[in-house]
Design an enzyme around this catalytic site. Sequence first.
Site, PDB file in Angstrom:
ATOM      1  N   LEU A 472       0.812  -1.214   0.000  1.00 45.95           N
ATOM      2  CA  LEU A 472       0.000   0.000   0.000  1.00 45.95           C
ATOM      3  C   LEU A 472       0.845   1.263   0.000  1.00 45.95           C
ATOM      4  O   LEU A 472       0.425   2.309  -0.484  1.00 45.95           O
ATOM      5  CB  LEU A 472      -0.919   0.020   1.228  1.00 45.95           C
ATOM      6  N   GLY A 476       7.673   5.781   7.382  1.00 47.88           N
ATOM      7  CA  GLY A 476       8.987   6.083   7.917  1.00 47.88           C
ATOM      8  C   GLY A 476       9.606   4.925   8.673  1.00 47.88           C
ATOM      9  O   GLY A 476      10.829   4.886   8.885  1.00 47.88           O
ATOM     10  N   LYS A 494       1.691  -3.514   8.779  1.00 47.44           N
ATOM     11  CA  LYS A 494       2.904  -2.697   8.763  1.00 47.44           C
ATOM     12  C   LYS A 494       4.086  -3.551   9.215  1.00 47.44           C
ATOM     13  O   LYS A 494       4.101  -4.093  10.326  1.00 47.44           O
ATOM     14  CB  LYS A 494       2.748  -1.484   9.683  1.00 47.44           C
ATOM     15  N   ASP A 591       3.669  13.690  14.699  1.00 49.18           N
ATOM     16  CA  ASP A 591       3.849  13.563  13.250  1.00 49.18           C
ATOM     17  C   ASP A 591       2.506  13.660  12.537  1.00 49.18           C
ATOM     18  O   ASP A 591       2.203  12.883  11.626  1.00 49.18           O
ATOM     19  CB  ASP A 591       4.531  12.239  12.920  1.00 49.18           C
TER      20      ASP A 591
END
Length: 778
Positions: A472, A476, A494, A591
Amino acid sequence: MVICYKQLGEYHFFLVLLLISVQCVIAANNILKPGDTLNTRSQLCSENNIYCMDFSPLNTNPIVNYTHLSISDNRKDDNSAVWVANRNQPVDKHSAVLMLNHSGVLKIESSKDAKPIILFSSPQPLNNNNTEAKLLDTGNFVVQQLHPNGTNTVLWQSFDYPTDTLLPGMKLGVNHKTGHNWSLVSWLAVSDPRIGAFRFEWEPIRRELIIKERGRLSWTSGELRNNNGSIHNTKYTIVSNDDESYFTITTTSSNEQELIMWEVLETGRLIDRNKEAIARADMCYGYNTDGGCQKWEEIPTCRHSGDAFETREVYVSMNMLNNLGNSSYGPSDCRDICWENCACNGYRNYYDGGTGCTFLHWNSTEEANFASGGETFHILVNNTHHKGTKKWIWITVAVVVPFVICAFILFLALKKRKHLFEEKKRNRMETGMLDSAIKDLEDEFKKRQNLKVFKYTSVLSATNDFSPENKLGQGGFGPVYKGILPTGQEAAIKRLSKTSRQGVVEFKNELMLICELQHMNLVQLLGCCIHEEERILIYEYMPNKSLDFYLFDCTRSKLLDWKKRFNIIEGISQGLLYLHKYSRLKVIHRDLKASNILLDENMNPKISDFGLARMFEEQESTTTTSRIIGTYGYMSPEYAMEGIVSVKSDVYSFGVLVLEIISGRRNTSFNDDRPMNLIGHAWELWNQGVPLQLMDPSLNDLFDLNEVTRCIHIGLICVEKYANDRPTMSQIISMLTNESVVVPLPRKPAFYVEREILLRKASSKELCTNSTDEITIT
């Protein structure tokens, strides 16, 4: 549906003429067939008229033009709702309809809401002729498929999504196969069905009922040892197997018409059908353990054991009052704010609907006139010491000292044993025995949030061996893949970078913090996987990708009309408010940016990627770090320059994001003809009195003028130079949702631009691109 008219005598004939224009709409039965609708003038009632479903204006303040789809029990004196379908998403009261369409989708629609609220949508094609939605005499609203042999299969049911009321047949617990959790959540206020502070759950490991206040354990029932028993004259059953673990209440007799229910109130009190208290979480102050209350690690230094709020009538003067007219605050918010503020002596609601706060302050008790007929406040009463205290102290010492000595000896023995145990455990870990740690992690997940530790083979199968076709994007901290879990659920997987030195224990601690974050505007963590050097996080899948995918593309940005953009701004602010105030620990994201805002099937925003998040204890507000990591253009000046981290760091990033959502341009998208970024551009337009020139041209002037101007105003005060001058997320939400709140004038913002970076940016003609490149600073 049928139209009915009252039969009147001839001498009342003139009333008939009036009734001709008034439709008295009732439900012909308790079923919706494909194509049927339920509107705001009609009602759906169960077979024996025990429960009825309709659109009711549950929220009386401050929104009066909106309604909720709810189920009410006709046996209750107040006929109040026992289930609400859209508690956080009220719809227009004039045009709202509930529909079961010919595709088998059960949804709520209105002419003023672009996106429908989907209650049920089958992943498999359905035989529409054999599908129906039915309200049962149990209070359960079901979508079911009928079979030729006379049986039926329940495809969806309201009992799987309880609100604040537990009825016989409803479950509290967890489905081990799907991970679905059944729990009750209180209303925000007595006339406001929005999600409140208290959650009532079943804890299957310890076999006890619990009440949490904003994620913090407040009350427990203690272990329930029998699978069948009675609590407060209400029978219950406990079921635990490989498929599910749950607690449910049952009828006390064969009379199915008997009213049995438990309800968790907005104050934290759990009551039965007679409004008698089963649990008093509203009396748990953190220092006491009576009645099932649980101690908290810290309470304010000015509060002492025995301090409690009592309802009293008091005459007060205006200079003793401090109003907080924010409709997002409920009674528990006011109570907690007053408890934390040593100068606060009492509180009451500000609005009639039960939201907002009015705080009471006085210098001495003589200034307050307690008498009948005064205003009703919850007054903080300071209990004094009673006679005979010294006597009890000596008795306590005589009993406790020998016990302490024995406990100390036992402590030394256990400490020595623990030391030997930890040494053996360390040796096992050093020899590569990772299975034990993984088993501990799995057990911990079951205790906490019933998250799942996936096998590495399952992850490989879900992602087709991390196939590039399934990728996808690249974050970071590693790539993200789309996967299909063994349950058939889509997920975003992830894969953290292998260069990270994070061990199993540290990884576990981080997961325990993340899994505590439960909010509709935060991406939900489903589980994890540990295999040798692999560290993998598994999140819910967001079908509409990230905000930057639409916002900064000339074609796709047209899909984001102003209503969607404002909804995204409001949703992000609600998610940040939860992180800063209502989560178990104060969380600073660090972030926040467009690529970290994911969009669900209804384009609702969810904040993602907590890889840089910092956790604070509730009393902490600011810290300093030498490791500055973030994205260029979103970092506040005090963080980028000095490493100072606070909630105002996120507020600055939110301000940048608001201006990007309004303009459709990145903060760093300007070319080299003007040494300026988006913040500076917005500030110049504001000073020139033409702030609307900031608007994205793709909106084609289809927006609310005042709403857009107010959002630009809020964005500019969020990016001010000094952190103390920026508002909190509570204040921001109040400004967004209440036009009567005065927004302070913005000062010159903290925009600063490195010309070398700007020179590498595209020209103004190339601002709309498919690129999602961002400059990350470490």
